[in-house]
Design a protein around this motif. Structure first.
Motif, PDB file in Angstrom:
ATOM      1  N   ILE A   1      -4.876  12.349   2.490  1.00  0.00           N
ATOM      2  CA  ILE A   1      -4.491  11.894   3.825  1.00  0.00           C
ATOM      3  C   ILE A   1      -4.070  13.087   4.685  1.00  0.00           C
ATOM      4  O   ILE A   1      -4.431  13.195   5.852  1.00  0.00           O
ATOM      5  CB  ILE A   1      -3.339  10.873   3.731  1.00  0.00           C
ATOM      6  CG1 ILE A   1      -3.862   9.576   3.120  1.00  0.00           C
ATOM      7  CG2 ILE A   1      -2.748  10.586   5.113  1.00  0.00           C
ATOM      8  CD1 ILE A   1      -2.781   8.571   2.821  1.00  0.00           C
TER       9      ILE A   1
ATOM     10  N   VAL B   1      -6.075  13.499   8.345  1.00  0.00           N
ATOM     11  CA  VAL B   1      -5.491  13.314   9.681  1.00  0.00           C
ATOM     12  C   VAL B   1      -5.933  14.397  10.664  1.00  0.00           C
ATOM     13  O   VAL B   1      -6.411  14.085  11.766  1.00  0.00           O
ATOM     14  CB  VAL B   1      -3.952  13.222   9.588  1.00  0.00           C
ATOM     15  CG1 VAL B   1      -3.342  13.242  10.984  1.00  0.00           C
ATOM     16  CG2 VAL B   1      -3.554  11.957   8.848  1.00  0.00           C
ATOM     17  N   PRO B   2      -5.817  15.675  10.309  1.00  0.00           N
ATOM     18  CA  PRO B   2      -6.308  16.686  11.249  1.00  0.00           C
ATOM     19  C   PRO B   2      -7.807  16.569  11.494  1.00  0.00           C
ATOM     20  O   PRO B   2      -8.289  16.853  12.581  1.00  0.00           O
ATOM     21  CB  PRO B   2      -5.974  18.016  10.561  1.00  0.00           C
ATOM     22  CG  PRO B   2      -4.911  17.688   9.576  1.00  0.00           C
ATOM     23  CD  PRO B   2      -5.195  16.298   9.133  1.00  0.00           C
TER      24      PRO B   2
ATOM     25  N   LEU C   1       0.822  -1.197   0.000  1.00  0.00           N
ATOM     26  CA  LEU C   1       0.000   0.000   0.000  1.00  0.00           C
ATOM     27  C   LEU C   1       0.863   1.256   0.000  1.00  0.00           C
ATOM     28  O   LEU C   1       0.405   2.324  -0.403  1.00  0.00           O
ATOM     29  CB  LEU C   1      -0.910  -0.007   1.235  1.00  0.00           C
ATOM     30  CG  LEU C   1      -2.184   0.819   1.129  1.00  0.00           C
ATOM     31  CD1 LEU C   1      -3.103   0.273   0.057  1.00  0.00           C
ATOM     32  CD2 LEU C   1      -2.895   0.894   2.458  1.00  0.00           C
ATOM     33  N   VAL C   2       2.087   1.122   0.440  1.00  0.00           N
ATOM     34  CA  VAL C   2       2.997   2.267   0.459  1.00  0.00           C
ATOM     35  C   VAL C   2       3.147   2.843  -0.946  1.00  0.00           C
ATOM     36  O   VAL C   2       3.205   4.063  -1.126  1.00  0.00           O
ATOM     37  CB  VAL C   2       4.367   1.844   1.014  1.00  0.00           C
ATOM     38  CG1 VAL C   2       5.378   2.967   0.852  1.00  0.00           C
ATOM     39  CG2 VAL C   2       4.241   1.462   2.476  1.00  0.00           C
ATOM     40  N   ASP C   3       3.192   1.968  -1.951  1.00  0.00           N
ATOM     41  CA  ASP C   3       3.315   2.449  -3.325  1.00  0.00           C
ATOM     42  C   ASP C   3       2.130   3.332  -3.699  1.00  0.00           C
ATOM     43  O   ASP C   3       2.276   4.351  -4.381  1.00  0.00           O
ATOM     44  CB  ASP C   3       3.393   1.266  -4.300  1.00  0.00           C
ATOM     45  CG  ASP C   3       4.593   0.383  -4.010  1.00  0.00           C
ATOM     46  OD1 ASP C   3       5.677   0.934  -3.798  1.00  0.00           O
ATOM     47  OD2 ASP C   3       4.435  -0.849  -3.988  1.00  0.00           O
TER      48      ASP C   3
ATOM     49  N   LEU D   1       0.274   4.989  -1.655  1.00  0.00           N
ATOM     50  CA  LEU D   1       0.296   6.233  -0.882  1.00  0.00           C
ATOM     51  C   LEU D   1       1.178   7.289  -1.532  1.00  0.00           C
ATOM     52  O   LEU D   1       1.145   8.450  -1.154  1.00  0.00           O
ATOM     53  CB  LEU D   1       0.780   5.965   0.544  1.00  0.00           C
ATOM     54  CG  LEU D   1      -0.156   5.133   1.411  1.00  0.00           C
ATOM     55  CD1 LEU D   1       0.459   4.896   2.776  1.00  0.00           C
ATOM     56  CD2 LEU D   1      -1.499   5.815   1.559  1.00  0.00           C
TER      57      LEU D   1
ATOM     58  N   GLN E   1      -1.893  11.375  -1.145  1.00  0.00           N
ATOM     59  CA  GLN E   1      -1.130  12.042  -0.077  1.00  0.00           C
ATOM     60  C   GLN E   1      -1.858  13.298   0.387  1.00  0.00           C
ATOM     61  O   GLN E   1      -1.953  13.561   1.586  1.00  0.00           O
ATOM     62  CB  GLN E   1       0.263  12.418  -0.580  1.00  0.00           C
ATOM     63  CG  GLN E   1       1.195  11.242  -0.718  1.00  0.00           C
ATOM     64  CD  GLN E   1       2.601  11.685  -1.099  1.00  0.00           C
ATOM     65  OE1 GLN E   1       2.814  12.807  -1.536  1.00  0.00           O
ATOM     66  NE2 GLN E   1       3.549  10.795  -0.939  1.00  0.00           N
TER      67      GLN E   1
END
Lengths: 191, 550
Positions: free
Chosen positions: A139, A143-144, A126-128, A130, A136
């Motif tokens: 995300i 997050v906030p 999944l890193v790929d 992201l 990006q």
């Protein structure tokens, strides 16, 4: 000739946009295609190409932003008038939206069983995925917002604050293309 | 089945080896630079090892004769990292982690978490609530990646990002050869939390940067960050990089003082609830300053011992060693071999129990060597009676061709071979995973078979053909075989494979147009008609007076 010049300007702009979106697809999209296309069919790649074309954050995806400006510029040069440059850029953007919608519909009409996913292929993770600029950015916005939910927030304001960047990125291409188109028409106007 | 019986003991050592190594060292060390075991004080030993460094080779053999090996160095900062350079100001920790193959799956399976579903590996991920599981999550996430994680404390955002960029440059072309792509950057400070949460963060800011390494084999690169004076000179790195699955990790702490201060800031009270709390408090009392690095590499590979094996040479058999095996010039070097319960250890070499330089625990079948005390050796050898192990069984899967275009086919062949001297019985072989994932694909041929016996030097094969309707990378879950030997049932599987199906631009567009017909035909027709109209206009010379200004 006025219509003809706009038509060929539009055709050139579309060629630049589609070729750029296709051949300069970020690696993360490629991973997503390798993962999903076996199950979801041949329209996965065209759909993601259109997503890459239409959702452009110029800060994280300057290449695609440059392609929109370049396409608008060429279209504007060929159209030869500022009005023509605007029309060429706008119609190219609208046409891309139509193509994206069509690809999306085709992808889900292709016998996809919603809710099923194959395992991510060996050699990838999944890193790929992201690494996709839009992912990006999303995300970074989510997050906030999660912290906001935890603090009792999470109302329409928070949701709107997350959707707003997507809307901005959605309209960035047409703005860039129109600017490029007007510049192109100014640089090389018809006599 | 026997396969998982001993798994917990192994994994406890696998996962926790860095913490275990000082204790092991204390248990086996008898003199020179360190306190003897009976005077062992955890705090003193930790400090000593972290200051002077230690290395550990841990070799585990499982019940099927398969090998798992870890090599690690503790407390030895490499000059190539440049941990004392100003760019690490504010960086409290840097972690590099890389895995490939199915290393994490192996680890989680051995731990017993069964995240990957054991035999159901590769099952399709379904969002239905009753089928949602951790197995599916890890299937979806994937477990092969190379990441660099840096954490900065109490720095202005611009400064931490600037330092991060310098670190990336330093680890780039000029030194370690990494290329990076940013995956995630995150800043945590008081403004992150809404006031109504009433949370007070014990620092002014915490910046986390996660980068993906995009260009190099990180397992090899982690080797380059290690001190080459010890065991490393006798280790062939390709044993790790060519293995079925491998992982590497690097933990660098540029300033121990800053990290300890931060930990104490999180937990200022002395209330020890658990042993871990107590251990952490002891760690906090250390007077260490400056940089610290821990690096480790590990691999999991196929069967290395069978019924006929009489000895295991740790370095030549498992680490590709050919010359002498020397300990670190300064610091502690330890070798540990963990044998399965179905193998009897008859002796080991070198052996020096009189000076407490070696130790054999017959209950757990673990052999310890204090390599620092033993000095230069040709190898570290375990002599054994392995009649309880199965014969040398190999299971291989091949694809012909190894990739193809949309609409084409590949032939998959799975071969099991008994390379031993005794027969195995009730052999089953299955390769059914593909069609459970991609239900539209129906392999033609034999995907499962069984045989009552497979004699020495005999092979059996299943073969089937798959035709691929779409582009992409198809996941072939491991083919699984089981067999009986000496009253026990053993299992073995191939690694998970990916098969790439390519599509050229023209082919994909033509297929997309065909799939979208008649709508695509309508749009293309409209565009074409307008084009003809425009060209017709040009031919007729309409607007011929219009010129572009140069």
């Amino acid at each position: 000739m006025a219509f003809g010049s706009k038509y060929f300007g539009w055709l050139a702009a579309m060629g630049i946009i589609l070729a750029g979106g296709w051949f300069l697809l970020p690696v993360g999209y490629e991973t997503l295609i390798q993962w999903m296309a076996p199950l979801m069919g041949m329209y996965v790649r065209p759909t993601l190409v259109m997503v890459n074309i239409l959702l452009v954050n110029p800060l994280t995806n300057p290449v695609m932003a440059g392609i929109w400006i370049g396409a608008g510029f060429i279209g504007g040069v060929m159209a030869g008038t500022k009005k023509g440059g605007f029309v060429v850029a706008f119609v190219a953007w609208i046409f891309c939206i139509g193509m994206a919608g069509f690809c999306l519909i085709q992808m889900f009409m292709g016998g996809v069983s919603l809710g099923t996913f194959p395992p991510i292929p060996p050699g990838t993770s999944l890193v790929d995925i992201l690494s996709i600029p839009v992912i990006q950015d999303v995300i970074g916005g989510i997050v906030p917002m999660i912290a906001g939910f935890a603090g009792g927030g999470g109302g329409l304001t928070d949701i709107f604050s997350m959707v707003l960047p997507l809307l901005v990125w959605f309209f960035v291409p047409v703005v860039l293309a129109v600017i490029g188109g007007i510049i192109g028409a100014t640089v090389r106007p018809k006599e | 089945m026997m396969k998982n019986v001993y798994k917990h003991a192994f994994v406890m050592m696998l996962v926790g080896f860095l913490l275990a190594s000082p204790a092991v060292a204390a248990a086996v060390f008898s003199g020179e630079n360190y306190q003897p075991a009976q005077d062992f004080e955890m705090e003193d030993l930790f400090e000593k090892i972290l200051e002077e460094g230690a290395e550990l080779v841990f070799a585990n053999i499982d019940q099927t004769g398969g090998a798992q090996v870890i090599y690690g160095q503790l407390g030895i900062p490499s000059d190539s990292l440049g941990l004392d350079l100003p760019m690490y100001d504010g960086c409290i920790v840097m972690v590099l982690i890389a895995t490939y193959g199915e290393f994490l799956e192996y680890v989680f399976e051995l731990i017993g978490a069964d995240f990957f579903g054991g035999g159901s590996d590769g099952d399709i991920f379904a969002l239905q609530a009753d089928m949602f599981s951790l197995d599916s999550i890890f299937d979806m996430l994937g477990t092969e990646f190379t990441l660099l994680v840096n954490v900065f404390l109490n720095l202005p955002e611009g400064e931490s990002r600037s330092n991060m960029q310098e670190i990336l440059n330093h680890m780039g072309a000029g030194n370690l050869g990494f290329s990076f792509a940013e995956v995630f950057a995150f800043r945590l400070d008081q403004s992150f939390f809404p006031p109504e949460m009433e949370i007070t963060v014990p620092f002014s800011s915490l910046d986390i940067y996660i980068h993906q390494v995009t260009n190099v084999d990180a397992v090899s690169t982690v080797f380059e960050t290690m001190d080459a004076s010890g065991f490393l000179s006798a280790i062939d790195e390709t044993e790790f990089t060519d293995a079925d699955a491998a992982a590497a990790g690097l933990l660098a702490i540029p300033d121990m003082t800053a990290l300890v201060d931060m930990i104490e800031g999180f937990n200022p009270g002395p209330a020890f609830v658990t042993a871990a709390d107590y251990a952490a408090s002891q760690f906090g009392n250390l007077t260490l300053e400056g940089p610290l690095a821990i690096a480790a590499v590990g691999y999991i590979d196929d069967q290395v011992l069978d019924t006929t094996s009489t000895q295991l040479d740790i370095f030549s058999d498992l680490l590709g060693g050919t010359g002498s095996v020397d300990p670190l010039d300064q610091g502690l070097s330890v070798v540990i071999a963990n044998m399965p319960y179905n193998v009897n250890v008859t002796d080991y070499s070198p052996k020096n129990e009189g000076l407490n330089l070696t130790f054999y625990d017959s209950n757990s079948s673990i052999v310890f060597w204090n390599a620092t005390g033993l000095g230069s050796q040709t190898d570290y050898t375990v002599y054994l009676n392995a009649s309880g192990l199965p014969p040398m069984i190999t299971l291989e899967r091949s694809f012909n061709p190894t990739s193809c275009a949309v609409g084409e086919s590949t032939t998959v062949t799975v071969t099991v071979t008994n390379g031993g001297t005794e027969p195995i019985y009730n052999v089953t072989l299955e390769d059914l995973g593909l069609s459970t994932i991609y239900t539209e694909i129906t392999p033609s041929g034999t995907t499962a078979n069984s045989w009552p016996m497979l004699g020495p030097s005999e092979s059996q094969t299943i073969s089937y053909t798959v035709t691929f309707p779409n582009e992409g990378r198809y996941t072939f879950p491991g083919a699984v075989m089981t067999y009986d030997f000496h009253g026990y049932t053993f299992s073995k599987d191939t690694r998970k494979d990916g098969f790439t199906v390519t599509s050229d631009l023209v082919g994909l567009l033509s297929q997309a147009i065909a799939d979208g017909w008649p709508f695509t035909g309508g749009v293309l027709g409209l565009v074409g008609l307008v084009g003809i109209y425009s060209v017709w206009g040009l031919v007729r010379g309409r607007g011929g007076s219009e010129f572009y200004q140069m």
